[in-house]
Write an enzyme that holds these catalytic residues in place. Structure first.
Site, PDB file in Angstrom:
ATOM      1  N   LYS A 138      -5.642   9.256  26.805  1.00 52.86           N
ATOM      2  CA  LYS A 138      -6.762   8.727  27.473  1.00 52.86           C
ATOM      3  C   LYS A 138      -8.048   8.366  26.332  1.00 52.86           C
ATOM      4  O   LYS A 138      -8.362   7.336  26.306  1.00 52.86           O
ATOM      5  CB  LYS A 138      -7.298   9.358  28.815  1.00 52.86           C
ATOM      6  N   ASP A 147      -6.299  22.080  32.905  1.00 52.65           N
ATOM      7  CA  ASP A 147      -5.951  20.803  32.589  1.00 52.65           C
ATOM      8  C   ASP A 147      -7.185  19.841  32.307  1.00 52.65           C
ATOM      9  O   ASP A 147      -7.738  19.661  33.038  1.00 52.65           O
ATOM     10  CB  ASP A 147      -5.133  20.197  33.851  1.00 52.65           C
ATOM     11  N   TRP A 170      -2.792  16.424  40.888  1.00 52.07           N
ATOM     12  CA  TRP A 170      -1.991  15.131  40.207  1.00 52.07           C
ATOM     13  C   TRP A 170      -0.507  15.587  40.768  1.00 52.07           C
ATOM     14  O   TRP A 170      -0.144  16.761  40.433  1.00 52.07           O
ATOM     15  CB  TRP A 170      -1.991  15.533  38.863  1.00 52.07           C
TER      16      TRP A 170
HETATM   17  C1  LMR Z   1      -2.130   9.425  35.946  1.00 47.16           C
HETATM   18  O1  LMR Z   1      -2.348  10.510  36.856  1.00 47.16           O
HETATM   19  O2  LMR Z   1      -1.691   8.369  36.608  1.00 47.16           O
HETATM   20  C2  LMR Z   1      -1.864   9.760  34.580  1.00 47.16           C
HETATM   21  O3  LMR Z   1      -1.985  10.885  34.344  1.00 47.16           O
HETATM   22  C3  LMR Z   1      -0.528   9.132  34.070  1.00 47.16           C
HETATM   23  C4  LMR Z   1       0.777  10.081  34.477  1.00 47.16           C
HETATM   24  O4  LMR Z   1       1.356  10.571  33.698  1.00 47.16           O
HETATM   25  O5  LMR Z   1       0.805  10.335  35.876  1.00 47.16           O
END
Ligand code: LMR
Length: 401
Positions: free
Chosen positions: A249, A214, A133
């Site tokens: 979520k 996470d 992420w």
């Molecule tokens: C995402 O990865 O799209 C979600 O976790 C929202 C975010 O805060 O990035």
């Protein structure tokens, strides 16, 4: 002396949330937003789920107070979310060797975890999966960590490269922090299997690593307990780790910012000591958490009927995503779009990775109004019967060049 602000050039937009801004500004009527990970129903809306509506009705009727919450949040919320993650009968809950702090979202939990770790003298090195992420590297480096990465996906991009992942983790120094996605890996949807979790657990013990898990998508993959299968590898007696959870979520409470940081220590005394330091990290950051979202989660989890309704609501979201996975794969295969699509059907959670180049992603946006993240991460919940055909045409076109 000039203000430092005068010499600041603009920062780039956020790689995920920035796309939502660009999407809003796009005036094309058939644009499709597959970027940010929010659940979208078949009518294109992010709904307030029925269990949340009922909990809010009850909260409105209750004589409330807007007084401060404790620094680490309300006890009934904290124990409810601990039971949800580990199971009420689990050794971790029964032994009392874990402590929880309510946080503003999963991101808040990650940041509190980072501050807590650095403040209490942990290794300043954190290992992140590649890919991960995009907010992970930003958040941990701004907090003060040095970043290392471990390879995660195999060459097909559809499975874990177990050998490379474990090899990199074996090279970490004792005490290093390792960030692991508990389930529904973001961005790939590819999760380790039970054997791989067991091997990760062994390396964590051998190398004395500190996992930060996470766990933002519990229940969005295959089920509440099914998605907690990482525990079999990491939750060994005496093993210490941190878990960052999000209720954005699985309760569809995105804008209420509700999450939690749970620290599992070797024993209850060390857990209590850890919590005293977590409270300092929170107090010096945002003082104490917001109440409303956590009140909703607590109300639902602690009422058997509402909890049962929530599990139905959650299964509805999960099943729609699984159905969308199948519909996407079927449509890509039927349209003869070059690529290895079949594994996407069995991946877990909101995201799948199309594996595109930066140019292909730009063409999707500029020529077709289809917004995806990074190297083609799509929010699988974002498909509707209406937009799926458009997306398949667009993906075929950019892949075939
Ligand atoms: C995402 O990865 O799209 C979600 O976790 C929202 C975010 O805060 O990035």
């Amino acid at each position: 002396m000039a203000l430092p602000l005068r010499s600041l050039s603009p920062a780039p937009p956020d790689p995920i949330l920035g796309l939502s801004e660009a999407f809003k500004a796009d005036t094309r009527p058939d644009k499709v937003n597959l970027s940010v990970g929010v659940y979208i129903d078949e009518t294109g809306v992010t709904p307030v789920i029925p269990s949340v509506q009922e909990a809010e009705r009850r909260l409105l009727e209750r004589a409330g107070s807007k007084g401060y919450l404790p620094i680490d949040g309300r006890p009934a919320f904290k124990s409810a979310v601990r039971d949800l993650v580990f199971g009420a009968d689990s050794e971790i809950v029964q032994s009392g060797r874990s402590v929880t702090a309510q946080t503003p979202g999963g991101t808040g939990a990650l940041r509190v975890a980072a501050d807590f770790l650095l403040q209490t003298g942990s290794s300043k090195t954190i290992w992140l999966s590649e890919p991960t992420w995009p907010n992970h590297p930003q958040l941990f480096s701004i907090a003060g960590f040095a970043l290392r990465t471990y390879p995660y996906l195999d060459d097909s991009g559809r499975g874990v490269d177990v050998g490379k992942m474990l090899g990199a983790l074996r090279s970490a120094a004792p005490g290093d922090v390792v960030l692991l996605h508990g389930s529904c890996h973001n961005p790939s949807g590819v999760d380790p299997d039970q054997d791989t979790w067991a091997a990760i657990g062994e390396i964590v013990v051998e190398r004395e690593l500190l996992p930060v898990v996470d766990f933002a998508y519990q229940g969005f993959g295959f089920g509440l307990r099914e998605d907690a299968d990482w525990l079999s590898g990491l939750a060994q007696p005496g093993q210490e780790f941190l878990v960052c959870t999000s209720y954005s979520k699985n309760f569809a409470l995105y804008n209420e910012r509700v999450g939690a940081l749970t620290i599992v220590a070797a024993d209850p005394l060390r857990a209590a000591s850890a919590l005293s330091h977590v409270k300092i990290a929170i107090r010096s950051n945002y003082s104490n958490p917001p109440a409303h979202g956590a009140d909703i989660v607590e109300t639902i989890l602690n009422d058997p009927a509402l909890r049962a309704q929530w599990e139905v609501d959650l299964a509805g979201m999960r099943n729609r995503i699984l159905g969308n996975r199948a519909a996407l794969v079927d449509a890509l295969v039927a349209a003869n779009v070059p690529g290895n699509w079949e594994p996407i059907r069995r991946q877990r959670g909101m995201f799948a990775l199309l594996g595109l180049s930066a140019e292909q992603v730009a063409r999707l946006r500029d020529e077709f109004g289809v917004y995806v993240v990074g190297r083609g991460r799509i929010n699988v919940a974002g498909f509707t019967a209406a937009n799926l055909p458009l997306v398949v045409v667009a993906v075929k076109s950019v892949i075939e060049g």
